[in-house]
Design an enzyme around this catalytic site. Structure first.
Site, PDB file in Angstrom:
ATOM      1  N   LYS A  86       0.860  -1.178   0.000  1.00  0.00           N
ATOM      2  CA  LYS A  86       0.000   0.000   0.000  1.00  0.00           C
ATOM      3  C   LYS A  86       0.900   1.232   0.000  1.00  0.00           C
ATOM      4  CE  LYS A  86      -3.926   2.041   2.532  1.00  0.00           C
ATOM      5  NZ  LYS A  86      -4.859   1.882   3.680  1.00  0.00           N
TER       6      LYS A  86
ATOM      7  N   SER B 251      -9.771   1.888   2.574  1.00  0.00           N
ATOM      8  CA  SER B 251      -8.873   2.615   1.710  1.00  0.00           C
ATOM      9  C   SER B 251      -7.817   1.745   1.024  1.00  0.00           C
ATOM     10  CB  SER B 251      -8.163   3.701   2.518  1.00  0.00           C
ATOM     11  OG  SER B 251      -7.361   3.139   3.527  1.00  0.00           O
TER      12      SER B 251
ATOM     13  N   SER C  86     -10.102  -0.380   6.791  1.00  0.00           N
ATOM     14  CA  SER C  86      -9.467  -0.292   5.471  1.00  0.00           C
ATOM     15  C   SER C  86      -8.737  -1.524   4.976  1.00  0.00           C
ATOM     16  CB  SER C  86      -8.510   0.888   5.435  1.00  0.00           C
ATOM     17  OG  SER C  86      -9.241   2.059   5.176  1.00  0.00           O
TER      18      SER C  86
HETATM   19  N1  GLN Z   1     -13.374   4.279   5.776  1.00  0.00           N
HETATM   20  C1  GLN Z   1     -12.878   4.742   7.026  1.00  0.00           C
HETATM   21  C2  GLN Z   1     -12.488   6.196   6.914  1.00  0.00           C
HETATM   22  O1  GLN Z   1     -12.743   6.774   5.924  1.00  0.00           O
HETATM   23  C3  GLN Z   1     -11.719   3.899   7.480  1.00  0.00           C
HETATM   24  C4  GLN Z   1     -10.491   4.161   6.698  1.00  0.00           C
HETATM   25  C5  GLN Z   1      -9.328   3.394   7.203  1.00  0.00           C
HETATM   26  O2  GLN Z   1      -9.470   2.371   7.878  1.00  0.00           O
HETATM   27  N2  GLN Z   1      -8.149   3.888   6.905  1.00  0.00           N
HETATM   28  O3  GLN Z   1     -11.944   6.766   7.799  1.00  0.00           O
END
Ligand code: GLN
Length: 486
Positions: free
Chosen positions: A76, A151, A175
């Site tokens: 990532k 994400s 994410s």
């Molecule tokens: N979707 C969640 C957010 O927008 C979690 C994102 C994540 O785990 N980095 O914060």
């Protein structure tokens, strides 16, 4: 080869059936063929990857190979990599190359793994659909008109479309698990502190945790063996003896107590998702596991608490991107303040700005007690819910996400709808607890459904064991999307 598990690849390398250079080229070609359509990778540097593969082959030749030596792994783009640019999905860092490697990257290098490239992600890991990336959305290989989740959507799509045998991700509120669920692969968010955050670009430091994405639970265990470990440079890194995450893969399910939180099986969840999850639970019962009705009464507060705490921490963490120290700097400005203002206006996308505004607001004098402090107190209650629950059960099962993959653009104008997608993944990180998502079937549109397996602190081996047993009896995790059929 493209479809092989990590242990199969490891065996093929050990038996000299394939070299790391050949294996790496195979995946690089696959990326070349598919990335135009799926946009899973932001940065690929063939020479860099092949050079690492050569080193891995020499290491194997000298009999110094471990299980991951020579295996290409995608990272990532939130993990800093020396020699390969690190963007975090943002214009702010579009031209940034880190002078050092993240701890996770060092660990994989020590294991002899090859860096296959940097995967696309929501900007600064803020999002559930990968649509906030400066580098454009990632597409779901099961249906390219739909999102892969976020994400870590690039990592999830890379593994699901067999562009990488495995990938790293990070999970702050879901994410790793949510994109794994939406793309039909496996993803583990470890107990907070097991994987060092050093060199992992910070979003919300008290929640962020790195973890692996792969095709099977057994693969996740191998990856965790490399990724996890104490690091003095992360003040929240947990110092405990190294463990073998594969040690419970053959666990006996008889008598295992599975908690089913009533809040996870409620209205608002896609009935097809619930049906697949219930079928998986019945399989565990057929193996002698016992289900226990439990309650996590503060589940409904997890989302509002998260959307106070995560933006608060983000607003502080992202203040370092000011045009002086890292990344982008506006071209036209009149004085220092206008340089800051323009740099941040140009460098950050809309969702990141929204989070910075919310975070700055809840931390401001006069609102701190009402929002931030209150949220921290409720966070404690959420952790207590889990503590009570784990007194009555060994693992908690439920859906990872309330729906399967949704169409691109379907929720991007409505942040609250987007945030609601994380309702079942947000509670565990608020409590610092681990969570795992594995595929458990498909809906009538042919889209994958994720089963979430949660456990108590440091219960990763047990969670992976239960998942592995399920995967020995089912083949959901081996299905390949037709759009990218091999
Ligand atoms: N979707 C969640 C957010 O927008 C979690 C994102 C994540 O785990 N980095 O914060």
């Amino acid at each position: 080869m493209l479809n092989s598990t990590l242990s199969e690849l490891s065996a093929a390398l050990a038996a000299k059936k394939v070299s790391s250079v050949e294996l790496t080229r195979l995946f690089l070609d696959r990326i070349k063929g598919l990335n135009g359509r799926l946009n899973a990778f932001i940065t690929v540097d063939e020479e860099h990857s092949v050079a690492q593969a050569r080193v891995a082959d020499q290491r194997r030749f000298r009999d110094q190979a471990g299980p991951l030596t020579g295996i290409p792994i995608a990272h990532k783009d939130i993990f800093c990599t020396r020699g390969l640019r690190t963007t975090c999905g943002s214009r702010m860092l579009a031209g940034y190359t880190s002078p050092y490697d993240a701890h996770v990257i060092e660990r994989f290098a020590a294991a002899g793994a090859v860096q296959l490239g940097k995967t696309n992600m929501d900007e600064f890991a803020m999002g559930s659909s990968n649509e906030t990336s400066h580098f454009g959305p990632v597409r779901n290989p099961w249906d390219t008109t739909r999102v892969p989740g976020g994400s870590s959507g690039g990592s999830a799509t890379a593994v699901a479309a067999r562009m990488a045998p495995a990938a790293t991700g990070t999970d702050t509120g879901g994410s790793i698990r949510q994109p794994a669920a939406l793309t039909g692969i496996c993803g583990l968010k470890p107990t907070y502190g097991l994987v060092s955050r050093y060199g992992m670009i910070a979003f919300a430091s008290s929640l962020d945790q790195g973890g692996p994405l792969a095709k099977s639970a057994a693969d996740l265990a191998l990856l965790m063996n490399a990724m996890a470990g104490f690091d003095a440079r992360d003040s929240t890194s947990v110092e405990r003896p190294a463990e073998d995450y594969a040690r419970e893969l053959n666990m006996n399910l008889t008598g295992l107590r599975i908690g089913l939180p009533k809040e996870f099986f409620a209205e608002g969840v896609d009935p097809e998702v619930l049906a697949r999850v219930r079928e998986a639970i019945r399989w565990f019962e057929s193996q002698g596991a016992k289900t226990v009705e439990i309650t996590l009464p503060n589940t409904g507060l997890a989302l509002p608490v998260y959307y106070v705490i995560a933006p608060a921490e983000a607003s502080s963490n992202l203040s370092r991107f000011d045009g002086v120290r890292y990344g982008h700097r506006a071209k036209d400005y009149t004085d220092l303040n206008s340089m800051y203002r323009r740099t941040r206006a140009e460098g950050f996308g809309a969702e990141v700005k929204r989070r910075i505004l919310i975070g700055t607001y809840v931390l401001s004098h006069g609102y701190y007690d009402a929002y931030y402090l209150k949220a921290q107190k409720v966070r404690r209650l959420i952790a207590r819910d889990f503590a009570d629950a784990y007194a009555r059960c060994d693992l908690i099962l439920g859906p990872t996400s309330p729906s399967t993959a949704f169409p691109l653009g379907a929720k991007s104008d409505d942040p609250v709808q987007m945030y609601l997608n994380d309702i079942f993944t947000i509670p565990a990180p608020l409590a610092g607890l681990p969570g795992l998502s594995i595929p458990c079937g498909f809906d009538s549109k042919g889209l994958p459904v994720g089963l979430q397996i949660m456990g108590n602190y440091f219960a990763e081996a047990k969670m992976l064991g239960a998942a592995h047993r399920y995967q020995q009896a089912t083949d959901w995790h081996l299905r390949v999307p037709r759009e990218t059929a091999l």
